[in-house]
Design a protein around this motif. Structure first.
Motif, PDB file in Angstrom:
ATOM      1  N   PRO A 176       0.811  -1.223   0.000  1.00  0.00           N
ATOM      2  CA  PRO A 176       0.000   0.000   0.000  1.00  0.00           C
ATOM      3  C   PRO A 176       0.843   1.271   0.000  1.00  0.00           C
ATOM      4  CG  PRO A 176      -0.410  -1.288   1.991  1.00  0.00           C
ATOM      5  CD  PRO A 176       0.514  -2.068   1.143  1.00  0.00           C
ATOM      6  N   TYR A 177       2.036   1.202   0.591  1.00  0.00           N
ATOM      7  CA  TYR A 177       2.949   2.342   0.576  1.00  0.00           C
ATOM      8  C   TYR A 177       3.288   2.717  -0.857  1.00  0.00           C
ATOM      9  CZ  TYR A 177       7.467   4.766   1.216  1.00  0.00           C
ATOM     10  OH  TYR A 177       8.502   5.655   1.173  1.00  0.00           O
ATOM     11  N   TRP A 178       3.690   1.733  -1.653  1.00  0.00           N
ATOM     12  CA  TRP A 178       4.060   2.019  -3.045  1.00  0.00           C
ATOM     13  C   TRP A 178       2.851   2.400  -3.888  1.00  0.00           C
ATOM     14  CZ3 TRP A 178       8.545   3.655  -3.854  1.00  0.00           C
ATOM     15  CH2 TRP A 178       9.656   3.118  -3.213  1.00  0.00           C
ATOM     16  N   LEU A 179       1.695   1.820  -3.609  1.00  0.00           N
ATOM     17  CA  LEU A 179       0.484   2.197  -4.345  1.00  0.00           C
ATOM     18  C   LEU A 179       0.100   3.649  -4.051  1.00  0.00           C
ATOM     19  CD1 LEU A 179      -1.664  -1.041  -4.002  1.00  0.00           C
ATOM     20  CD2 LEU A 179      -0.587  -0.146  -6.079  1.00  0.00           C
ATOM     21  N   CYS A 180       0.212   4.062  -2.793  1.00  0.00           N
ATOM     22  CA  CYS A 180      -0.088   5.452  -2.438  1.00  0.00           C
ATOM     23  C   CYS A 180       0.918   6.407  -3.071  1.00  0.00           C
ATOM     24  CB  CYS A 180      -0.107   5.627  -0.922  1.00  0.00           C
ATOM     25  SG  CYS A 180      -1.503   4.833  -0.108  1.00  0.00           S
TER      26      CYS A 180
ATOM     27  N   LEU B 169       0.076   6.925  -6.657  1.00  0.00           N
ATOM     28  CA  LEU B 169      -1.006   7.893  -6.788  1.00  0.00           C
ATOM     29  C   LEU B 169      -0.472   9.325  -6.662  1.00  0.00           C
ATOM     30  CD1 LEU B 169      -4.058   8.529  -6.989  1.00  0.00           C
ATOM     31  CD2 LEU B 169      -4.112   8.374  -4.490  1.00  0.00           C
ATOM     32  N   VAL B 170       0.402   9.564  -5.710  1.00  0.00           N
ATOM     33  CA  VAL B 170       0.997  10.888  -5.526  1.00  0.00           C
ATOM     34  C   VAL B 170       1.760  11.299  -6.775  1.00  0.00           C
ATOM     35  CG1 VAL B 170       2.765  12.168  -4.244  1.00  0.00           C
ATOM     36  CG2 VAL B 170       1.087  10.792  -3.011  1.00  0.00           C
ATOM     37  N   TRP B 171       2.545  10.395  -7.335  1.00  0.00           N
ATOM     38  CA  TRP B 171       3.341  10.720  -8.520  1.00  0.00           C
ATOM     39  C   TRP B 171       2.455  10.963  -9.736  1.00  0.00           C
ATOM     40  CZ3 TRP B 171       6.933   6.239  -6.920  1.00  0.00           C
ATOM     41  CH2 TRP B 171       7.836   6.690  -5.958  1.00  0.00           C
ATOM     42  N   VAL B 172       1.332  10.261  -9.848  1.00  0.00           N
ATOM     43  CA  VAL B 172       0.396  10.503 -10.943  1.00  0.00           C
ATOM     44  C   VAL B 172      -0.217  11.898 -10.804  1.00  0.00           C
ATOM     45  CG1 VAL B 172      -1.860   9.813 -11.855  1.00  0.00           C
ATOM     46  CG2 VAL B 172      -0.110   8.098 -11.467  1.00  0.00           C
ATOM     47  N   VAL B 173      -0.598  12.290  -9.591  1.00  0.00           N
ATOM     48  CA  VAL B 173      -1.153  13.625  -9.367  1.00  0.00           C
ATOM     49  C   VAL B 173      -0.116  14.694  -9.709  1.00  0.00           C
ATOM     50  CG1 VAL B 173      -2.003  15.216  -7.585  1.00  0.00           C
ATOM     51  CG2 VAL B 173      -2.850  12.873  -7.680  1.00  0.00           C
ATOM     52  N   ILE B 174       1.132  14.472  -9.321  1.00  0.00           N
ATOM     53  CA  ILE B 174       2.197  15.423  -9.655  1.00  0.00           C
ATOM     54  C   ILE B 174       2.372  15.510 -11.169  1.00  0.00           C
ATOM     55  CG2 ILE B 174       4.699  15.813  -9.546  1.00  0.00           C
ATOM     56  CD1 ILE B 174       4.573  14.687  -6.668  1.00  0.00           C
TER      57      ILE B 174
ATOM     58  N   VAL C 256      -0.291  19.592   0.324  1.00  0.00           N
ATOM     59  CA  VAL C 256      -1.079  18.383   0.570  1.00  0.00           C
ATOM     60  C   VAL C 256      -0.261  17.148   0.195  1.00  0.00           C
ATOM     61  CG1 VAL C 256      -3.102  17.070  -0.203  1.00  0.00           C
ATOM     62  CG2 VAL C 256      -3.329  19.483   0.380  1.00  0.00           C
ATOM     63  N   LEU C 257       0.420  17.202  -0.940  1.00  0.00           N
ATOM     64  CA  LEU C 257       1.235  16.055  -1.363  1.00  0.00           C
ATOM     65  C   LEU C 257       2.419  15.840  -0.428  1.00  0.00           C
ATOM     66  CD1 LEU C 257       1.148  16.506  -5.240  1.00  0.00           C
ATOM     67  CD2 LEU C 257      -0.150  14.884  -3.850  1.00  0.00           C
ATOM     68  N   GLN C 258       2.986  16.916   0.108  1.00  0.00           N
ATOM     69  CA  GLN C 258       4.065  16.774   1.086  1.00  0.00           C
ATOM     70  C   GLN C 258       3.553  16.123   2.367  1.00  0.00           C
ATOM     71  OE1 GLN C 258       7.506  17.448   1.066  1.00  0.00           O
ATOM     72  NE2 GLN C 258       7.002  17.334  -1.096  1.00  0.00           N
ATOM     73  N   TRP C 259       2.348  16.493   2.794  1.00  0.00           N
ATOM     74  CA  TRP C 259       1.764  15.874   3.990  1.00  0.00           C
ATOM     75  C   TRP C 259       1.538  14.383   3.750  1.00  0.00           C
ATOM     76  CZ3 TRP C 259       1.388  16.320   8.921  1.00  0.00           C
ATOM     77  CH2 TRP C 259       0.533  15.458   9.613  1.00  0.00           C
ATOM     78  N   ILE C 260       1.015  14.026   2.569  1.00  0.00           N
ATOM     79  CA  ILE C 260       0.784  12.615   2.256  1.00  0.00           C
ATOM     80  C   ILE C 260       2.096  11.849   2.281  1.00  0.00           C
ATOM     81  CG2 ILE C 260       0.071  11.025   0.429  1.00  0.00           C
ATOM     82  CD1 ILE C 260      -2.090  13.098  -0.326  1.00  0.00           C
ATOM     83  N   GLU C 261       3.140  12.411   1.677  1.00  0.00           N
ATOM     84  CA  GLU C 261       4.448  11.748   1.679  1.00  0.00           C
ATOM     85  C   GLU C 261       4.968  11.576   3.103  1.00  0.00           C
ATOM     86  OE1 GLU C 261       8.978  12.358  -0.047  1.00  0.00           O
ATOM     87  OE2 GLU C 261       7.453  13.842  -0.504  1.00  0.00           O
ATOM     88  N   LEU C 262       4.842  12.604   3.924  1.00  0.00           N
ATOM     89  CA  LEU C 262       5.300  12.528   5.307  1.00  0.00           C
ATOM     90  C   LEU C 262       4.520  11.466   6.083  1.00  0.00           C
ATOM     91  CD1 LEU C 262       7.144  13.742   7.509  1.00  0.00           C
ATOM     92  CD2 LEU C 262       5.297  15.357   7.992  1.00  0.00           C
TER      93      LEU C 262
END
Length: 140
Positions: free
Chosen positions: A28-32, A35-40, A78-84
């Motif tokens: 799930p870590y890599w799947l999330c 998703l973050v990289w697709v949004v970027i 928001v993406l930085q918070w998700i990564e953290l």
């Protein structure tokens, strides 16, 4: 009757993306992160196609990206918070303190940190952050 706190072993996608509490497995870590990289990628593509100036990859500044749309800075935070949150939960799954996740804000170490916590297996037994990967303790 035991005094052990109850556990949430199926917390859901909102927890996976936004909460730093608990443990998360490698898949799930890599799947999330995917998703973050697709949004970027989508946001950079939208910005790139909306500019009238002919940019090359060498001449683009991050400030031009951030100033081009008022929503991009919000998206960035928001993406930085998700990564953290993801890195904190992976560290907790490995039995470490989530404090070490602050290393993702150090340039150069951030990519290394994401990769190390993404490929290192977690602890198989329960720890103070949750009973299993993809779970967290609930307060009774």
């Amino acid at each position: 009757m035991t005094n052990a706190p109850s556990a949430n072993i199926s917390p859901g996608p909102v927890w996976a993306l936004f909460s730093p509490i608990g443990r998360i497995g490698r898949e799930p870590y890599w799947l999330c992160f995917a998703l973050v990289w697709v949004v970027i990628a989508i946001s950079v593509n939208m910005w790139w196609s909306s500019t009238e100036i002919d940019f090359t990859a060498e001449t683009v500044a991050i400030s031009q990206f951030m100033e081009s749309n008022p929503l991009f800075p919000i998206l960035f935070f928001v993406l930085q918070w998700i990564e953290l949150a993801l890195v904190i939960k992976r560290l907790q799954d490995m039995g470490f303190s989530g404090f070490w996740a602050l290393l993702i804000f150090v340039p150069g170490l951030n990519i290394l940190m994401v990769l190390i916590v993404g490929f290192t297996p977690g602890v198989a037994e329960p720890n103070k952050h949750g009973p299993l990967p993809n779970s967290y303790w609930r307060k009774s």
